[in-house]
Design an enzyme around this catalytic site. Structure first.
Site, PDB file in Angstrom:
ATOM      1  NE  ARG A  22     -14.176   0.503   3.498  1.00 18.97           N
ATOM      2  CZ  ARG A  22     -14.413  -0.084   2.174  1.00 18.97           C
ATOM      3  NH1 ARG A  22     -14.600  -1.196   1.820  1.00 18.97           N
ATOM      4  NH2 ARG A  22     -14.911   0.903   1.146  1.00 18.97           N
ATOM      5  CD  GLU A  43      -9.449   4.633   5.467  1.00 18.44           C
ATOM      6  OE1 GLU A  43      -8.604   3.829   5.181  1.00 18.44           O
ATOM      7  OE2 GLU A  43      -9.272   5.650   5.903  1.00 18.44           O
ATOM      8  CD  GLN A  83      -3.179  -1.023   2.408  1.00 17.43           C
ATOM      9  OE1 GLN A  83      -3.071  -2.082   2.828  1.00 17.43           O
ATOM     10  NE2 GLN A  83      -3.644   0.239   2.593  1.00 17.43           N
TER      11      GLN A  83
END
Ligand SMILES: Cc1cc2nc3c(=O)[nH]c(=O)nc-3n(C[C@H](O)[C@H](O)[C@H](O)COP(=O)(O)OP(=O)(O)OC[C@H]3O[C@@H](n4cnc5c(N)ncnc54)[C@H](O)[C@@H]3O)c2cc1C
Lengths: 805, 284
Positions: A383, A759, A236
């Site tokens: 998240r 999120e 990521q």
């Protein structure tokens, strides 16, 4: 105006810029099975790695015998800590200032820990060889409870010098990691002591796991001829991985190329650096061949980063009328065997200090004690922005508990405590400066849409019917109002391993008027290739369909800190807008030259520059791009490119109002979601369809966590939920219908006013689902019960309240 | 998640299967849909050097409904149980049960024979077959025999079937009366927290006969004779239902797992059975 000129609206629609529901360009390849994930990377002569993992949660390793494994046909190498030690790679630094074993060095500290790395001709031989590695363990006492760990004589981390400070200050005990504090404890305690009403609750936010569909993996290829290392992986934050890989291996950074190909979901699980990545690199260096490592599902659930595991005790005070006067929060944070949380360096508990929520609370205190236990390391933001889900769950439960204490309606209690529109920018008691918000408007809209008062009346009637024995189903109304803190973050206080958390965009306009833009972020399903092109389309007047967005290759993309914590739009999105504006500024000079007027006499109009007051005289961006490459323009360099590195002045603070209506079968513990309404305010909306998709996904992961998803351990530290049979991953079947809605309160400091949304639904959704379950039992005296609310726990709540007769 | 190496055999007839089973003994296992066996092999909980695929074996497929009897070939998939119109008319409880097994992908592959032969207490078909008083046909080196479903299960993964025998068919008398298959599970693709198969005959306002079996509440499926008797001769009123529930609670022996503790499972077993009885009675 010339008859041939399409009108402004048509030209604007043609751009597919901000605000339009442009279809996702990524989906063509994903829906046809043409994505290119790390496991699709196949190189000539590539070898395959697999781990020998510890069956024990805490044990000393007396010996490792690799002879039988090495003797198996097709096995090339078996690496242990002993092999990595000469390279100083048997341990590695974590993102949280701790260090972590790459391969077990003398002992193991959690079940599933990496003990040896087998490298073989193919994946099958590797798996067979894993079985042949003989490890002699001596079991040690296991600590799975953080409170017990803080009392125990058992030393988990023998590598740490007793009594020495940790990365975040003094350690109180050999299993203690840090105490992190925010706010004024003395002043808070004083307010609480003198308050008219005080209430206290302890809540456990259970350990869970982001569980992306694609597990973690990497392919390392060391080219010994040119000295270059290429590393493909599920990263990521590919640029940070390159820097870390360089620091660890000693290979100069320009000789390392990190590539994040398509990523099948991250949700925080792919932020950290894992032993598998390091081992694939070392194995490639040792063997001179490319080496692939791909986790299986059970390994992913057991060993790569978990989320949550926070024990939170809150005390909240208020006047008799319900005005909140103070908040005290203490967290015992179970970090597992190594402190490998992925947070900005100065925030070992992430942004947990957003726990005053959406409320105007004059004084507050937060203290977080990090603790080592015999569980897997991690502590990622699943998240959510750093620990924001924990914070929002905490305050949204405290509000409910306070409402019970005050015998007040929980919606009204929220309303009278919201930060008011005119108070923004608002500085919260724990330090953050909220950029913008209009909570009352959002809340009123939500309650009106769901017909809140009628729902409460229906609920009261249901309680009466239940008491009369006419129904065995109770009705819960779940409320939540959340404020997120996303877009980390300002370089002055946010860094990861010393790297400031700015982000970047580089744009090249081609001579024929199409473009490529590269960013420091990396999409894992968020649709960057779609939305960032829309930002650029609006900023530069080049149609989104003519703009390629590329991310994830460190040899080509500008440096950035990656994608997590909803930071891509707030940070890289801002860089993109600003880079687009640089393009436009140069285009303006070129247009003025072509139109033979002064720079100030042309203005931008959707996809062109027009002479002010004479719109029939214009140059389109296409004309301008061509001119940039084929004309010598005095005082202007050829070409049309721009780079922007954006250091955000502040975080952004999206917010939202959610309502869930649930029916609960008291006898079986089965909840049924009748209705879910989600209003999100993420500031300026770039692509409403993608926002809706993000909201659906986030809510579904919230449903999962609230209603059953957990990583559970038994007393011996065995993972009890290591497969998808027991680890709850909802499918379409379990997913209810969602009603989505929005208000728009732009961020005042962001170039396009956008705040990030990926999120929010998770952050707001978890307390909303949980509150619905708990609210169903409020009439029967329930104050608080722990998540996850799976069938048996709901049943037990009903049973404890005496509802089974 | 990678199985140990194995030899793959694909015989075309039963003689070939038996010959392989006799040759390799304990080292061989037949495979039907593979949806219980292959996961076990991938987890290396089962190591099977010789895997005998039944796919090509003649005579194991097909659903026959004739002369009041239903015969299912062992290789009939769970999906076919749902699709078959004759079966839906004759024994609709099969369809109702098959629909709550796993998910469509599993049901396309998983077979009824594999489901009953497997011996996993979580499987739904064994309890159902006990409720229907089905017979299993087994073929081995010494020929063919039949075993009643109610006598087939000994313990988890232990059945009456000998290692060299293959289950070829399942047959039962077409059921009459009201029926229900009721299952509580945590999510799609999950085994039962508790499940009940109920068939009731109604004569006037009275229950003339009842057959009740429970799933995943013991190490074997539980066919409760006493529960059936508790309903027989009654009007299936509240007292009779609770007597049936009590009888079942005496026969089951659930263990704690991630689905919940024993007290919860026992309670849910009673609720699920009550609902199944009520639904079956409503249809009788
Ligand atoms: C995710 C998932 C969820 C599931 N959920 C459920 C559920 O809710 N309810 C349920 O009932 N089942 C469930 N199952 C199991 C599924 O129904 C299987 O298909 C079934 O249990 C076995 O059938 P099979 O044809 O796949 O057999 P296999 O997996 O091929 O075989 C299973 C066992 O039976 C033996 N065997 C198979 N056929 C014969 C035969 N003809 N003669 C002798 N021995 C034989 C094999 O040797 C093996 O030991 C689930 C499976 C999965 C993967």
């Amino acid at each position: 105006m010339n008859d041939m000129t399409p009108d402004r609206d048509d030209r604007s629609a043609n751009l597919k810029g901000m605000g339009c529901s442009r279809k996702r360009v990524e989906d063509v390849r994903f829906t046809q099975g043409k994505g290119n994930y790390v496991d699709d990377v196949k190189l000539p002569g590539m070898l395959h790695g697999d781990f020998v993992r510890s069956p024990y949660a805490h044990a000393r390793i007396k010996s490792i015998n690799t002879e039988a494994a090495m003797a198996l046909d097709g096995v090339v190498a078996v690496l242990t800590a002993e092999d990595l030690a000469p390279l100083s790679l048997h341990w590695m630094p974590t993102l949280a200032g701790d260090k972590q074993m790459v391969l077990a060095d003398g002992k193991v500290l959690f079940q599933g820990q990496e003990v040896a790395f087998v490298v073989a001709r193919d994946r099958y031989v590797a798996a067979d060889a894993v079985e042949l590695v003989e490890v002699d363990y001596e079991e040690l006492p296991v600590l799975v409870d953080p409170f017990e760990a803080l009392q125990s004589d058992v030393v988990l981390r023998e590598d740490l010098e007793p009594g020495a400070d940790g990365a975040h200050g003094p350690r109180k005990h050999h299993n203690h990691i840090f105490l992190w504090e925010a706010g004024d404890e003395e002043a808070t305690n004083q307010v609480l002591d003198e308050a008219e009403v005080v209430t206290e609750e302890t809540m456990y936010y259970h350990r869970t796991h982001p569980c992306p569909l694609e597990t973690c993996g990497s392919v390392a290829s060391m080219d010994k001829v040119n000295g270059k290392l290429t590393l493909w992986g599920t990263f990521q934050a590919p640029h940070v991985v390159r820097t870390v890989a360089s620091l660890l291996s000693g290979i100069e950074e320009h000789n390392i190329r990190v590539i994040s190909p398509d990523i099948g979901g991250g949700f925080g699980n792919k932020v950290g650096v894992y032993p598998g990545y390091v081992c694939s690199i070392v194995a490639s260096i040792v063997t001179g061949k490319p080496v692939k490592w791909i986790e299986d599902r059970m390994e992913n659930l057991m060993s790569t980063a978990f989320a949550r595991d926070y024990w939170m005790t809150g005390r909240i005070s208020a006047t008799k009328e319900g005005k909140i006067t103070g908040l005290h929060c203490h967290v015992t944070a179970d970090h597992g065997a190594f402190d490998a949380c992925a947070d900005p360096t100065k925030y070992p508990a992430g942004f947990m200090n957003i726990c005053t929520g959406s409320y105007d609370i004059p004084v507050a205190y937060l203290g977080v004690d990090g603790v080592y236990t015999n569980k897997a390391p991690g502590g990622v933001s699943y998240r959510c922005s750093f620990r924001v889900t924990e914070a929002v769950y905490f305050i949204e439960r405290m509000i409910e508990v306070l409402a019970i204490e005050l015998n007040m309606d929980a919606a009204e209690l929220r309303r009278i405590n919201f930060i008011k529109k005119e108070q923004f920018p608002y500085t919260a008691a724990l330090g953050w400066e909220y950029d913008s918000g209009d909570y009352h408007t959002a809340w009123d809209k939500a309650l009106k849409t769901v017909e809140y008062d009628a729902l409460r009346r229906e609920q009261a009637e249901r309680v009466e019917a239940f008491k009369r024995g006419e129904t065995r189903k109770l009705m819960g109304i779940g409320l939540s109002f959340f404020t997120e803190i996303v877009g980390a973050g300002p370089v002055k206080n946010c860094d990861i391993l010393g790297m400031g958390m700015f982000d970047s965009c580089e744009i090249r306009i081609h001579p024929t008027g199409s473009a490529i833009a590269r960013l420091g972020t990396i999409s894992q399903g968020q649709g960057h290739a779609t939305t960032f092109a829309q930002i650029l389309a609006s900023e530069t007047g080049i149609p989104a369909d003519s703009i390629t967005i590329e991310e994830g290759d460190t040899d080509t993309a500008p440096y950035g800190l990656g994608t997590y914590g909803s930071r891509s739009t707030p940070v890289a999105g801002a860089a993109t807008a600003l880079a687009g504006r640089k393009i436009r500024a140069k285009a303006q000079m070129i247009a003025a030259y072509l139109l033979e007027v002064h720079d100030d006499d042309v203005e931008f109009d959707v996809d062109r520059f027009v002479v002010k007051g004479a719109p029939e005289r214009f140059k389109t961006m296409k004309d301008i791009a061509y001119a940039a490459y084929n004309q010598a323009i005095p005082g202007v360099e050829p070409g049309l490119e721009a780079v922007s590195y954006y250091d955000p002045p502040n975080m952004t603070y999206p917010f939202g109002a959610y309502v869930c209506v649930m029916d609960i079968d008291v006898d079986t513990g089965v909840p049924e979601i009748r209705r879910f309404y989600a209003l999100d305010d993420c500031g300026t909306r770039i692509n409403p369809m993608i926002i809706e998709g993000q909201v659906h996904g986030g809510l579904t992961e919230a449903l999962a966590v609230a209603l059953g998803q957990e990583i559970a351990y038994d007393d011996l530290g065995n993972v009890k939920t290591g497969t998808l049979m027991d680890f709850f991953l909802p499918t379409a079947w379990e997913t209810p219908n969602y009603e989505t809605d929005h208000t728009v309160t732009p961020s005042p400091h962001h170039p396009i006013g956008a705040k990030g949304v990926g999120e929010s639904p998770h952050v707001g959704g978890v307390p909303c689902f949980s509150n619905a379950v708990q609210d169903a039992f409020r009439a029967f005296g329930l104050r608080h019960t722990q998540m996850p609310h799976d069938h048996w726990r709901i049943w037990k709540t009903a049973n404890d309240l005496g509802l089974h007769g | 998640m990678i199985p140990a190496a194995f030899e793959y055999h694909r015989p075309a007839d039963m003689a070939g299967v038996i010959a392989l089973l006799e040759e390799h003994g304990d080292d061989a296992r037949v495979m039907a849909g593979g949806h219980s066996l292959i996961p076990m092999m991938k987890l290396r909980m089962a190591e099977i050097p010789h895997l005998i695929d039944l796919q090509d074996v003649a005579g194991l497929k097909g659903i026959a409904v004739a002369e009041g009897r239903v015969t299912l070939g062992a290789m009939v998939t769970q999906h076919e149980l749902i699709q078959h119109q004759g079966l839906a008319n004759t024994a609709p409880i099969l369809r109702e049960a098959a629909l709550v097994i796993a998910d469509p992908q599993v049901r396309y592959m998983g077979t009824v024979g594999g489901n009953v032969a497997n011996g996993d207490p979580g499987n739904d078909m064994p309890g159902l077959m006990q409720c229907l008083d089905a017979e299993f046909t087994l073929v081995g080196p010494d020929g063919q025999r039949t075993v009643a479903a109610r006598d087939f299960y000994e313990a988890a993964y232990m059945t009456e079937r000998e290692d060299e025998e293959v289950l070829t068919a399942i047959s039962f008398a077409a059921p009459s009366g009201g029926y229900a298959y009721e299952k509580q599970k945590r999510k799609i693709g999950d085994y039962a927290t508790a499940a009940a198969a109920v068939i009731l005959q109604k004569d006037g306002g009275t229950c003339a006969a009842a057959s009740i079996a429970m799933t995943n509440l013991s190490d074997v499926p539980v066919w409760s004779d006493a529960a059936g008797e508790a309903l027989t001769g009654t009007s299936v009123d509240a007292a009779a239902v609770s007597a049936a529930v009590q009888a079942v609670l005496d026969d089951i022996d659930p263990v704690e797992d991630n689905r919940g503790p024993v007290a919860f499972k026992r309670h849910v077993a009673g609720i699920i059975l009550t609902r199944a009885i009520q639904r079956a009675w409503g249809r009788a």
